[in-house]
Write a protein that holds these residues in place. Structure first.
Motif, PDB file in Angstrom:
ATOM      1  N   VAL A 185      -2.386  31.141  13.821  1.00 58.43           N
ATOM      2  CA  VAL A 185      -3.392  30.373  13.087  1.00 58.43           C
ATOM      3  C   VAL A 185      -4.079  29.434  14.063  1.00 58.43           C
ATOM      4  N   SER A 186      -5.242  28.974  13.673  1.00 57.61           N
ATOM      5  CA  SER A 186      -5.906  27.956  14.484  1.00 57.61           C
ATOM      6  C   SER A 186      -5.171  26.638  14.334  1.00 57.61           C
ATOM      7  N   GLY A 187      -5.401  25.738  15.284  1.00 58.38           N
ATOM      8  CA  GLY A 187      -4.771  24.435  15.208  1.00 58.38           C
ATOM      9  C   GLY A 187      -4.195  24.006  16.544  1.00 58.38           C
ATOM     10  N   GLU A 188      -3.446  22.914  16.517  1.00 56.31           N
ATOM     11  CA  GLU A 188      -2.904  22.321  17.740  1.00 56.31           C
ATOM     12  C   GLU A 188      -1.517  22.877  18.039  1.00 56.31           C
ATOM     13  N   TYR A 189      -1.351  23.363  19.273  1.00 59.51           N
ATOM     14  CA  TYR A 189      -0.081  23.915  19.735  1.00 59.51           C
ATOM     15  C   TYR A 189       0.468  22.994  20.822  1.00 59.51           C
ATOM     16  N   THR A 190       1.778  22.805  20.797  1.00 62.16           N
ATOM     17  CA  THR A 190       2.439  21.949  21.784  1.00 62.16           C
ATOM     18  C   THR A 190       3.247  22.812  22.749  1.00 62.16           C
ATOM     19  N   PHE A 191       3.025  22.588  24.058  1.00 65.65           N
ATOM     20  CA  PHE A 191       3.701  23.352  25.110  1.00 65.65           C
ATOM     21  C   PHE A 191       4.586  22.408  25.916  1.00 65.65           C
ATOM     22  N   ASN A 192       5.773  22.879  26.256  1.00 59.93           N
ATOM     23  CA  ASN A 192       6.660  22.170  27.176  1.00 59.93           C
ATOM     24  C   ASN A 192       6.986  23.095  28.346  1.00 59.93           C
ATOM     25  N   PHE A 193       6.900  22.545  29.566  1.00 61.90           N
ATOM     26  CA  PHE A 193       7.148  23.325  30.774  1.00 61.90           C
ATOM     27  C   PHE A 193       8.176  22.577  31.617  1.00 61.90           C
ATOM     28  N   TYR A 194       9.244  23.281  32.013  1.00 63.42           N
ATOM     29  CA  TYR A 194      10.309  22.668  32.811  1.00 63.42           C
ATOM     30  C   TYR A 194      10.553  23.526  34.050  1.00 63.42           C
ATOM     31  N   ASN A 195      10.718  22.869  35.214  1.00 68.53           N
ATOM     32  CA  ASN A 195      10.844  23.575  36.493  1.00 68.53           C
ATOM     33  C   ASN A 195      12.197  23.290  37.138  1.00 68.53           C
ATOM     34  N   LYS A 196      12.926  24.369  37.511  1.00 68.85           N
ATOM     35  CA  LYS A 196      14.176  24.236  38.262  1.00 68.85           C
ATOM     36  C   LYS A 196      14.037  24.740  39.695  1.00 68.85           C
ATOM     37  N   ILE A 197      12.833  25.192  40.074  1.00 69.39           N
ATOM     38  CA  ILE A 197      12.606  25.712  41.419  1.00 69.39           C
ATOM     39  C   ILE A 197      12.409  24.548  42.379  1.00 69.39           C
ATOM     40  N   TYR A 198      12.810  24.739  43.634  1.00 69.45           N
ATOM     41  CA  TYR A 198      12.814  23.643  44.608  1.00 69.45           C
ATOM     42  C   TYR A 198      11.416  23.085  44.840  1.00 69.45           C
ATOM     43  N   ARG A 199      10.388  23.932  44.806  1.00 74.18           N
ATOM     44  CA  ARG A 199       9.019  23.468  45.016  1.00 74.18           C
ATOM     45  C   ARG A 199       8.243  23.516  43.710  1.00 74.18           C
ATOM     46  N   LYS A 200       6.976  23.152  43.768  1.00 72.86           N
ATOM     47  CA  LYS A 200       6.151  23.098  42.571  1.00 72.86           C
ATOM     48  C   LYS A 200       5.969  24.480  41.943  1.00 72.86           C
ATOM     49  N   VAL A 201       5.871  24.487  40.618  1.00 70.18           N
ATOM     50  CA  VAL A 201       5.528  25.692  39.874  1.00 70.18           C
ATOM     51  C   VAL A 201       4.169  25.454  39.225  1.00 70.18           C
ATOM     52  N   PHE A 202       3.312  26.471  39.296  1.00 66.90           N
ATOM     53  CA  PHE A 202       1.960  26.362  38.753  1.00 66.90           C
ATOM     54  C   PHE A 202       1.869  27.152  37.450  1.00 66.90           C
ATOM     55  N   PHE A 203       1.240  26.541  36.455  1.00 68.82           N
ATOM     56  CA  PHE A 203       1.051  27.174  35.155  1.00 68.82           C
ATOM     57  C   PHE A 203      -0.443  27.213  34.836  1.00 68.82           C
ATOM     58  N   LYS A 204      -0.875  28.338  34.267  1.00 65.24           N
ATOM     59  CA  LYS A 204      -2.238  28.475  33.758  1.00 65.24           C
ATOM     60  C   LYS A 204      -2.148  29.035  32.338  1.00 65.24           C
ATOM     61  N   VAL A 205      -2.891  28.431  31.415  1.00 64.95           N
ATOM     62  CA  VAL A 205      -2.868  28.849  30.012  1.00 64.95           C
ATOM     63  C   VAL A 205      -4.231  29.431  29.651  1.00 64.95           C
ATOM     64  N   TYR A 206      -4.223  30.635  29.062  1.00 71.47           N
ATOM     65  CA  TYR A 206      -5.440  31.320  28.633  1.00 71.47           C
ATOM     66  C   TYR A 206      -5.279  31.717  27.159  1.00 71.47           C
ATOM     67  N   TYR A 207      -6.418  32.076  26.509  1.00 68.79           N
ATOM     68  CA  TYR A 207      -6.283  32.718  25.199  1.00 68.79           C
ATOM     69  C   TYR A 207      -7.412  33.707  24.995  1.00 68.79           C
ATOM     70  N   TRP A 208      -7.169  34.629  24.057  1.00 63.20           N
ATOM     71  CA  TRP A 208      -8.084  35.735  23.766  1.00 63.20           C
ATOM     72  C   TRP A 208      -8.230  35.817  22.259  1.00 63.20           C
TER      73      TRP A 208
END
Length: 684
Positions: free
Chosen positions: A570-593
């Protein structure tokens, strides 16, 4: 009354005969009021009254005289003295700035004419207090009459092994032309000479060394270091001493005094020839030959060696810096055996540079020789005498082309780190009698999601393409001409089972010796693909449940990245949580179709141990994507959770109708609860 007056008179008379304390005068603070200072008198005591105070002194010099000014700060705060010399245009030239901190500083200068010299006393440090200034006459030096012609320089007599010559660059009025002085001396073959100069603070000089044809050999002689010269053939040197202005319009009439010093340091023993034509032969495999080169700023020793070399053979030249001796330079050349009546032509293979000299370490170069000829080694010293050893060694011989020349006939090789040795040799003729440059083809079998390492090295004169591809790798390369070796890693994600290697020379360059290994580094299965596949049925939960994923591999030809899909019900507001256990930075990109693909609506990174929360408002239902990657060749785990806006029981919402026990489910437990009180009287 009389007595009182008498007593007062006696008291005043007694005070009048006492010596009065002299007060330190405050000298003029500009040139117009400068205090005249006389040479060879007692020091003058002055005082800066404030931190901004300035005192000026003036000297009227005798022409053709050297003076020295002394400046002492005593025990007071730090102060400065600046020496200023006036020229014929009444302009002041800054000669030197002294900085005194409780010690005596001095400046020495030459006055060719009687123009005034001024001394400015001040403090860069806002200091005040006492100081002392004194001027002494050093000596009289007449303007010289040395030759101003390079074709007929003044002859210096070095029969005693040493000579000093005092001189002044003559700037005779009114034209102030500063004609340089020229000197020469009889130089002996393989004799070392040392040339140095003494300058004064007023001197603006540049000394150069020329050959007998007046061409420059050494462009500048440093006053502090001097230079060494060696005449390899007994030819004479010419020393040129000239004016060197700071700028094109700089005054040259101030005080160009100098003292030229030349000493003969003695003969030098030359162990090997300075000429290629009489180079010393070294035999490959016979061990090192020790040599010594004597150094100089010009004319340093050169030693030449050569080794005869055979076709299709790999040779190693080794230079040992030998016993922590000083810097030395090396050049290595190759020359094919010339045809009858033709001169030998040298091809430079290696040369040390200004910042890459040979010192005390062992140094070697490998050269693949395709046509018989000679390798020449040229050793040279820098500024000092130094020792070395040089040796030649035959490493490998290739009597024929060892490997197939086409991809269809490629030779299979293992992936167990077996060393493959080869050489790209000239040309080959195909079945249609057409000539082509030689190529060597190999292939190795691969397994899906296995990581492979290809490690290649080459001879120092090789310039090869070394390609690794699924298709014909001819023309591609993983190694640069200036590199000794290269390493390629990749993970086979192609679902194919064969990779190819092609080795070939670049252009007409010869010397294509190479070595390489292929190693299977093991399995690196990927839990999520990197690219979108319409048949992919995987979906992230959107009820707030955590999903754990991992970045599984990295390589030179692509690192792992994960594509995660999630439904947007459905349309509306979605909440995302991202947690990293890797030694260096992790990059995230969010898309939709929805009905079309949209650019990334969010790009961010998450550091190790960090949780980042993002909210995104999707205007319509559709399909979402999250792309996960990392930096700097690191692998490990990450976690993602998504919470959609759909209402859920127990999350601040009432239970659904019929959920009598409020466990968020309507089931037989609710029916049993209703039946348990069926027909019971519930009236109060």
């Amino acid at each position: 009354m009389f007595k009182a007056i008498f007593i007062v008179v006696l008291f005043l008379s007694a005070f009048a005969v006492l010596p009065l304390c002299a007060e330190t005068p405050d000298f003029g603070d500009d040139i117009g009021s400068a205090f005249s200072i006389t040479p060879d008198n007692d020091p003058i005591e002055g005082e800066l009254q404030t931190g901004a105070d300035i005192d000026f002194f003036a000297l009227t010099p005798e022409p053709e005289t050297v003076y020295r000014v002394f400046f002492n700060n005593g025990l007071s705060d730090r102060k400065n003295l600046k020496v200023l010399m006036e020229n014929s245009d009444y302009e002041l030239r800054n000669i030197k700035k002294l900085d005194s901190n409780a010690e005596t500083e001095y400046s020495t200068f030459y006055c060719e004419y009687g123009y005034p010299v001024y001394f400015k006393v001040f403090s860069d440090y806002s200091a005040s207090g006492l100081y002392h200034i004194e001027v002494q006459t050093v000596k009289t030096v007449p303007v010289d009459s040395f030759s101003n012609s390079c074709s007929s320089p003044t002859q210096l007599d070095l029969s005693s092994g040493y000579i000093e010559t005092e001189a002044v660059i003559d700037t005779s009025e009114p034209n102030f032309s500063a004609a340089p002085d020229y000197y020469t001396f009889d130089a002996l073959e393989n004799y070392r000479y040392y040339i140095s100069f003494d300058y004064l603070d007023s001197s603006q000089l540049r000394a150069t060394v020329l050959n007998s044809s007046c061409s420059s050999l050494v462009s500048s002689v440093n006053e502090d270091e001097g230079i060494t010269l060696v005449s390899n053939d007994g030819g004479d040197f010419i020393i040129k001493c000239g004016h060197s202005p700071y700028g094109d319009s700089e005054d040259i009439s101030v005080g160009n005094y100098y003292c030229l010093k030349v000493s003969a340091e003695g003969p030098l023993y030359d162990d090997f020839s300075n000429s290629k034509d009489s180079a010393h032969q070294i035999i490959p495999g016979d061990g090192p030959v020790k040599g010594t080169v004597f150094g100089a700023n010009y004319g340093g020793d050169i030693d030449w060696f050569y080794a005869d070399v055979n076709e299709n053979s790999l040779y190693r030249i080794t230079i040992d810096g030998y016993d922590y001796s000083r810097y030395k330079d090396c050049k290595i050349y190759y020359a094919r055996t010339p045809e009858s009546g033709h001169p030998e032509s040298l091809i430079e293979l290696y040369s040390t540079s200004e910042y890459n000299a040979i010192y005390s370490y062992l140094f070697s170069r490998d050269y693949m020789i395709e046509d018989s000829g000679r390798l020449y080694i040229r050793m040279a010293g820098r500024h000092f005498d130094t020792s070395y050893t040089v040796a030649a060694e035959l490493i490998s011989e290739f009597s024929e082309d060892l490997y197939p020349n086409t991809m269809e006939q490629a030779q299979q090789i293992p992936t167990d780190n077996t060393r493959i040795i080869g050489a790209v040799l000239g040309e080959y003729t195909d079945p249609n009698y057409v000539t082509h440059p030689d190529k060597d083809y190999f292939y190795f079998d691969t397994q899906d999601w296995h990581k492979y390492e290809v490690r290649v090295s080459k001879s120092d004169n090789a310039n090869i393409n070394f390609g690794v591809q699924l298709t014909d790798p001819a023309g591609s390369t993983i190694i640069d001409y200036h590199e000794d070796q290269a390493v390629l890693t990749f993970v086979d994600t192609s679902q194919q089972d064969k990779w190819y290697i092609c080795v070939e020379n670049k252009g007409l360059h010869l010397g294509g010796y190479y070595e390489f290994t292929v190693r299977d580094l093991g399995s690196f299965p990927d839990d999520r693909p990197s690219n979108f596949d319409s048949s992919d049925t995987f979906r992230l939960p959107t009820d707030g449940t955590w999903y754990g994923g991992s970045i599984d591999y990295y390589s030179d030809r692509g690192d792992d990245s994960d594509l995660l899909l999630f439904d947007i019900p459905v349309s509306g507001e979605y909440t995302f949580n991202f947690y990293n256990k890797i030694y260096r930075k992790v990059f995230f990109k969010v898309y939709y179709w929805d009905t079309e693909y949209h650019p990334a609506i969010s790009k961010f990174d998450v550091s190790r141990g960090e949780t980042v929360t993002k909210t995104h408002n999707f205007p319509t239902a559709g399909l979402g994507r999250i792309v996960v990657s990392t930096e700097n060749n690191y692998t490990g785990d990450y976690f993602v959770s998504i919470k959609d806006p759909l209402p859920r029981c127990g999350d601040g919402y009432a239970p659904p109708p019929g959920d009598t026990n409020e466990d968020c489910y309507v089931d037989f437990q609710d029916v049993a609860a209703i039946a348990e009180g069926w027909l019971n009287d519930t009236n109060p």
